[in-house]
Scaffold this active site. Structure first.
Site, mmCIF file in Angstrom:
data_model
loop_
_atom_site.group_PDB
_atom_site.id
_atom_site.type_symbol
_atom_site.label_atom_id
_atom_site.label_comp_id
_atom_site.label_asym_id
_atom_site.label_seq_id
_atom_site.Cartn_x
_atom_site.Cartn_y
_atom_site.Cartn_z
ATOM 1 N N HIS A 94 -9.688 0.951 4.981
ATOM 2 C CA HIS A 94 -8.289 1.247 5.714
ATOM 3 C C HIS A 94 -8.550 2.215 6.875
ATOM 4 C CE1 HIS A 94 -4.302 2.496 6.494
ATOM 5 N NE2 HIS A 94 -3.779 1.302 5.962
ATOM 6 N N GLU A 120 -7.085 4.634 7.703
ATOM 7 C CA GLU A 120 -6.986 5.957 7.545
ATOM 8 C C GLU A 120 -8.229 6.709 6.840
ATOM 9 O OE1 GLU A 120 -3.332 5.514 5.353
ATOM 10 O OE2 GLU A 120 -2.285 4.810 7.290
ATOM 11 N N GLY A 163 2.293 2.572 10.941
ATOM 12 C CA GLY A 163 3.364 3.834 10.706
ATOM 13 C C GLY A 163 3.908 4.227 12.137
ATOM 14 N N GLU A 200 -5.114 -4.818 10.703
ATOM 15 C CA GLU A 200 -4.297 -3.676 10.683
ATOM 16 C C GLU A 200 -4.537 -3.072 12.128
ATOM 17 O OE1 GLU A 200 -2.280 -2.550 6.655
ATOM 18 O OE2 GLU A 200 -4.050 -1.113 7.041
ATOM 19 N N ASN A 217 0.692 -1.282 -0.028
ATOM 20 C CA ASN A 217 -0.009 -0.019 0.006
ATOM 21 C C ASN A 217 0.807 1.264 0.081
ATOM 22 O OD1 ASN A 217 -1.755 1.996 0.088
ATOM 23 N ND2 ASN A 217 -2.532 1.153 2.522
ATOM 24 N N LYS A 226 0.038 4.246 -0.495
ATOM 25 C CA LYS A 226 -0.458 5.293 0.088
ATOM 26 C C LYS A 226 -0.275 6.541 -0.787
ATOM 27 C CE LYS A 226 -0.247 3.248 4.670
ATOM 28 N NZ LYS A 226 -0.459 3.320 6.247
ATOM 29 N N GLY A 252 2.870 -0.845 4.304
ATOM 30 C CA GLY A 252 2.777 0.436 4.060
ATOM 31 C C GLY A 252 4.244 0.803 3.720
ATOM 32 N N SER A 310 3.274 -1.932 10.419
ATOM 33 C CA SER A 310 4.884 -1.965 10.806
ATOM 34 C C SER A 310 5.456 -3.273 10.165
ATOM 35 C CB SER A 310 5.149 -1.527 11.993
ATOM 36 O OG SER A 310 4.796 -0.129 12.358
HETATM 37 P P1 13P Z 1 3.017 0.629 7.747
HETATM 38 O O1 13P Z 1 3.411 -0.760 7.109
HETATM 39 O O2 13P Z 1 3.615 1.783 7.303
HETATM 40 O O3 13P Z 1 2.826 0.483 9.379
HETATM 41 O O4 13P Z 1 1.495 0.698 7.126
HETATM 42 C C1 13P Z 1 0.680 -0.338 7.440
HETATM 43 C C2 13P Z 1 -0.589 0.135 6.491
HETATM 44 O O5 13P Z 1 -1.330 0.892 6.651
HETATM 45 C C3 13P Z 1 -0.791 -0.836 5.257
HETATM 46 O O6 13P Z 1 -1.959 -0.543 4.674
#
Ligand code: 13P
Length: 262
Positions: free
Chosen positions: A103, A105, A181, A175, A11, A13, A242, A221
């Site tokens: 997601h 977010e 993140g 997640e 992803n 983003k 991510g 992460s």
């Molecule tokens: P990170 O791997 O940066 O923690 O993000 C995970 C994520 O939100 C994947 O959709």
């Protein structure tokens, strides 16, 4: 354990520019052969989907490397006056096979409820896309011992009304919001516990045999140095990555850990 596919998705983003997206996609496609047995999905920003499709020689949704394309979001309507939105069929048209939905977010920053995620999931399926439906608890919810309830409600709400055949073909991404993140990764035991719970919930929506077929990814992460222990858990079938998916070597190393665990 069922003979489930292993799927690792990146992803991206809202990151990278055109040139960097093309370079990363080419690198992943070139290295995909070393992750035998693992399906790789790239989910770039929508404006770069076409460039990434070209970079991985995508034809009819498939690339010679086996890498496929996914969207990061879609609108539930097929067309119309929805400025700024993208219809499911448009993602298919540009070569996508899947789409991330719900997601955290989008849930927290853009107000997506389980009901909205449910509508989008049905729209994705109707267009022939594989939904990658995300669920996960916040830190506060975990500390209040509400993880099981929160995730169960998200599964029930986001997937309500799907047939067993539809459920069998979707991907779920667990997640935990506190792990996204932040560099804080769920322990393999914490993740496995929730993945097993998700599978139980899927069984209540369909049956145990269907639940056993559903690919459940862990996200939050995931890095090359923690992927192996996660991949070793019986109900963790892949990863939604991510930050580490923006680095070709890291993304491929994560995928290789899932290949090794098949
Ligand atoms: P990170 O791997 O940066 O923690 O993000 C995970 C994520 O939100 C994947 O959709």
């Amino acid at each position: 354990m069922a003979d489930r596919r292993r799927i690792v998705a990146g992803n991206w983003k809202m990151n990278l520019d055109h040139a960097a997206a093309v370079e990363l996609a080419k690198g992943v496609a070139a290295g995909a052969g070393k992750c035998g047995g693992v399906d790789l999905i790239l989910c770039p920003p929508a404006v770069y989907l076409e460039a990434v499709a070209a970079a991985i020689d995508l034809t009819d949704g498939a690339s010679p490397s086996g890498v496929t394309l996914g969207g990061q979001n879609l609108h539930d309507q097929p067309k119309g006056a929805f400025t700024g939105e993208i219809a499911p069929a448009m993602l298919v048209d540009i070569g996508c096979r899947s789409c991330i939905l719900g997601h955290s977010e989008r849930r927290t920053l853009f107000g997506e409820t389980d009901a909205i995620v449910n509508t989008k999931t049905k729209a994705a399926l109707a267009a022939g896309l594989t939904p990658i439906v995300c669920v996960g608890e916040t830190l506060e919810e975990r500390e209040q011992n509400r993880t099981a309830d929160v995730v169960a409600a998200q599964i029930q709400g986001s997937l309500a009304g799907l047939s067993a055949a539809e459920l069998a073909g979707i991907i779920i991404a667990y997640e935990p919001v506190w792990a996204i993140g932040t560099g804080k990764v769920a322990t393999p035991e914490q993740a496995q516990e929730v993945h097993a719970l998700i599978r139980q919930q899927l069984a209540t929506l369909a049956d145990a045999a269907t639940a056993d077929q559903v690919v459940i990814q862990y996200g939050g992460s995931v890095k090359p140095d923690n992927a192996a222990v996660l991949a070793g858990q019986p109900d963790i079938d892949g990863a939604l990555v991510g930050g580490a998916s923006l680095k070709e070597a890291d993304f491929l190393a994560i995928a290789a850990h899932f290949a090794a665990s098949t």
